[in-house]
Design a protein around this motif. Structure first.
Motif, PDB file in Angstrom:
ATOM      1  N   LEU A 117       0.884  -1.097   0.103  1.00 43.67           N
ATOM      2  CA  LEU A 117       0.143   0.040   0.188  1.00 43.67           C
ATOM      3  C   LEU A 117       0.958   1.159  -0.008  1.00 43.67           C
ATOM      4  N   LEU A 118       0.558   2.260  -0.803  1.00 40.98           N
ATOM      5  CA  LEU A 118       1.238   3.639  -1.013  1.00 40.98           C
ATOM      6  C   LEU A 118       0.214   4.599  -1.026  1.00 40.98           C
ATOM      7  N   GLY A 119       0.707   5.735  -0.529  1.00 39.91           N
ATOM      8  CA  GLY A 119       0.203   7.080  -0.703  1.00 39.91           C
ATOM      9  C   GLY A 119      -1.323   6.901  -0.172  1.00 39.91           C
ATOM     10  N   PRO A 120      -2.348   7.138  -1.077  1.00 41.64           N
ATOM     11  CA  PRO A 120      -3.810   7.465  -0.274  1.00 41.64           C
ATOM     12  C   PRO A 120      -4.439   6.321   0.274  1.00 41.64           C
ATOM     13  N   GLU A 121      -4.169   5.174  -0.371  1.00 42.94           N
ATOM     14  CA  GLU A 121      -4.488   3.630   0.063  1.00 42.94           C
ATOM     15  C   GLU A 121      -3.992   3.418   1.418  1.00 42.94           C
ATOM     16  N   LEU A 122      -2.895   3.746   1.781  1.00 46.27           N
ATOM     17  CA  LEU A 122      -2.410   3.484   2.976  1.00 46.27           C
ATOM     18  C   LEU A 122      -3.158   4.310   4.135  1.00 46.27           C
ATOM     19  N   VAL A 123      -3.220   5.611   3.543  1.00 41.19           N
ATOM     20  CA  VAL A 123      -3.971   6.659   4.483  1.00 41.19           C
ATOM     21  C   VAL A 123      -5.143   6.208   4.849  1.00 41.19           C
ATOM     22  N   GLN A 124      -6.081   5.789   3.572  1.00 44.60           N
ATOM     23  CA  GLN A 124      -7.451   5.314   3.979  1.00 44.60           C
ATOM     24  C   GLN A 124      -7.718   4.139   4.760  1.00 44.60           C
ATOM     25  N   THR A 125      -6.771   3.135   4.491  1.00 40.43           N
ATOM     26  CA  THR A 125      -6.897   1.828   5.449  1.00 40.43           C
ATOM     27  C   THR A 125      -6.549   2.087   6.910  1.00 40.43           C
ATOM     28  N   THR A 126      -5.648   3.235   6.947  1.00 41.22           N
ATOM     29  CA  THR A 126      -5.383   3.395   8.488  1.00 41.22           C
ATOM     30  C   THR A 126      -6.301   4.200   8.853  1.00 41.22           C
ATOM     31  N   ASN A 127      -6.907   5.183   8.461  1.00 39.83           N
ATOM     32  CA  ASN A 127      -7.971   5.647   8.996  1.00 39.83           C
ATOM     33  C   ASN A 127      -9.078   4.724   9.336  1.00 39.83           C
TER      34      ASN A 127
END
Length: 133
Positions: A26-36
Motif C-alpha cells: 500500500l502506498l500513498g492514499p490507499e495507506l492513509v485510507q486503510t489506516t483511517n
C-alpha cells in the motif's frame, strides 16, 4: 534481528495496517485510507466498551444521603508506616455521661449534627468522609 522475530520466527506487523514491516503493497492514499478505517474501528470498539462499563457502574451506584438521625458505621484504616504507637495522655479521655434509662430500659438518643461532608475519589471508588458532632 528484533526480539519479536527471534521469539516468533516472523517479522512484526504494524498494529494499524497489520502488514509486514518490510512489505510495501500500500502506498500513498490507499495507506492513509486503510489506516483511517482501522483507527475508526478501534475508536468504535473503545466507545462500545466504555458505554458498557458505564452502564454496569451506573446500575450498581447508589447515592449516599444521610440525615441527622441516621446511624453510620465508621471504619478507621491504619496507614502503613505512618501511624505510630499510641502514648496514653489524660487529655485524650472523652467525658462519659451515664445513660438516662426509661422505665422499659430504653434511652433517648440525642441526634448528632453533620458538620462537613467530603468525598475523596480514588481510581475505582469514592470514599465519603463525614465530620459529626
Amino acid at each position: 534481528m528484533s526480539p519479536f522475530e527471534a521469539l516468533y520466527e516472523k517479522s512484526c506487523r504494524s498494529p494499524v495496517c497489520w502488514d509486514e514491516v518490510d512489505e510495501r503493497n500500500l502506498l500513498g492514499p490507499e495507506l492513509v485510507q486503510t489506516t483511517n478505517e482501522a483507527i475508526q474501528k478501534i475508536r468504535d470498539r473503545m466507545q462500545t466498551n466504555q458505554s458498557r462499563q458505564n452502564i454496569y457502574t451506573d446500575v450498581r451506584h447508589k447515592d449516599l444521603k444521610l440525615e441527622t438521625s441516621d446511624e453510620v458505621f465508621l471504619k478507621m484504616a491504619q496507614m502503613k508506616g505512618v501511624l505510630k504507637k499510641y502514648v496514653m495522655d489524660s487529655s485524650h479521655v472523652v467525658g462519659f455521661e451515664p445513660l438516662q434509662l426509661n422505665d422499659n430500659l430504653r434511652y433517648e438518643e440525642k441526634p448528632a449534627e453533620i458538620l462537613a461532608k467530603e468525598v475523596k475519589t480514588l481510581r475505582r471508588k469514592e470514599i465519603t468522609f463525614l465530620k459529626v458532632m
